[in-house]
Design a protein around this motif. Structure first.
Motif, short mmCIF file in Angstrom:
data_model
loop_
_atom_site.label_atom_id
_atom_site.label_comp_id
_atom_site.label_asym_id
_atom_site.label_seq_id
_atom_site.Cartn_x
_atom_site.Cartn_y
_atom_site.Cartn_z
N MET A 46 0.83 -1.21 0.00
CA MET A 46 0.00 0.00 0.00
C MET A 46 0.86 1.25 0.00
N LEU A 47 1.94 1.22 0.75
CA LEU A 47 2.83 2.38 0.82
C LEU A 47 3.61 2.58 -0.47
N ILE A 48 4.01 1.50 -1.10
CA ILE A 48 4.79 1.61 -2.34
C ILE A 48 3.96 2.26 -3.44
N SER A 49 2.66 2.07 -3.37
CA SER A 49 1.77 2.70 -4.37
C SER A 49 1.82 4.22 -4.25
N LYS A 50 2.13 4.69 -3.08
CA LYS A 50 2.22 6.14 -2.83
C LYS A 50 3.33 6.79 -3.66
N PHE A 51 4.37 6.03 -3.96
CA PHE A 51 5.53 6.59 -4.65
C PHE A 51 5.49 6.40 -6.17
N SER A 52 4.49 5.73 -6.66
CA SER A 52 4.39 5.48 -8.10
C SER A 52 3.69 6.64 -8.80
N LEU A 53 4.05 6.87 -10.05
CA LEU A 53 3.40 7.88 -10.86
C LEU A 53 2.25 7.30 -11.69
N ASN A 54 2.27 6.00 -11.90
CA ASN A 54 1.26 5.34 -12.71
C ASN A 54 0.00 5.11 -11.87
N PRO A 55 -1.11 5.77 -12.22
CA PRO A 55 -2.32 5.65 -11.41
C PRO A 55 -2.90 4.23 -11.38
N PHE A 56 -2.73 3.47 -12.45
CA PHE A 56 -3.23 2.09 -12.48
C PHE A 56 -2.43 1.21 -11.52
N PHE A 57 -1.11 1.40 -11.52
CA PHE A 57 -0.25 0.65 -10.60
C PHE A 57 -0.59 1.04 -9.16
N LYS A 58 -0.74 2.33 -8.92
CA LYS A 58 -1.08 2.81 -7.57
C LYS A 58 -2.34 2.11 -7.05
N TYR A 59 -3.38 2.16 -7.85
CA TYR A 59 -4.66 1.59 -7.44
C TYR A 59 -4.57 0.08 -7.26
N SER A 60 -3.91 -0.58 -8.18
CA SER A 60 -3.77 -2.03 -8.13
C SER A 60 -2.97 -2.48 -6.90
N GLU A 61 -1.83 -1.86 -6.66
CA GLU A 61 -0.99 -2.23 -5.51
C GLU A 61 -1.68 -1.91 -4.19
N PHE A 62 -2.34 -0.77 -4.14
CA PHE A 62 -3.05 -0.41 -2.91
C PHE A 62 -4.12 -1.45 -2.59
N ASN A 63 -4.93 -1.80 -3.59
CA ASN A 63 -6.00 -2.78 -3.37
C ASN A 63 -5.45 -4.16 -3.04
N SER A 64 -4.36 -4.53 -3.66
CA SER A 64 -3.74 -5.81 -3.37
C SER A 64 -3.28 -5.86 -1.91
#
Length: 153
Positions: free
Chosen positions: A67-85
């Protein structure tokens, strides 16, 4: 006989691996990972092979690191996917051990700092109450970790 010996050795290795985690190190990395991408990646890598049944604490820190790693990504799809995972992993861990103070604290911290549009804030009140009532009944090291963060939020 050989199969029994292999089974015992495998089981022993799994027990050793499950106890390899230094919980103080995990907790310190978590604190740093909130604002530091390198520390976040370190927490992610350290906990990457964790399994729910073998080490629920390390598994939960891995979920939080996702969830935290998604915070540092610029790709919104990756952010959302990693956060939900990570969210799904953490919720699974909490359903497995609903009275674990550390897991409920991790969820509380994440939910307290998650933007409202992600709709991940349903447990703030119940987790806050649980933490406040259980904090004095757990071990001193965990209390030392939780108290300053909980009181600051």
């Amino acid at each position: 006989m050989r199969i029994a010996l292999i089974f015992i050795l495998t089981l022993s290795l799994q027990v050793v691996q499950a106890s390899d985690f230094n919980y103080t190190e995990l907790r310190n990395l978590y604190i740093e990972a909130s604002n530091n991408e390198a520390e976040c990646k370190k927490l992610f890598e350290l906990t990457e092979g964790s399994a729910l049944e073998e080490n629920i604490i390390a598994y939960s820190y891995h979920a939080v690191s996702k969830m935290l790693i998604s915070k540092f990504s610029l790709n919104p799809f990756f952010k959302y996917s990693e956060f939900n995972s990570g969210k799904d992993m953490l919720e699974t861990a909490i359903s497995y051990a609903p009275n674990n103070l550390e897991l409920r604290f991790l969820r509380y911290c994440i939910q307290k700092n998650t933007p409202s549009f992600l709709n991940y804030n349903d447990n703030l009140d119940s987790d806050s109450l649980f933490i406040a009532t259980q904090l004095n009944s757990d071990n001193a090291e965990l209390k030392t970790f939780i108290n300053p963060i909980f009181n600051a939020l």
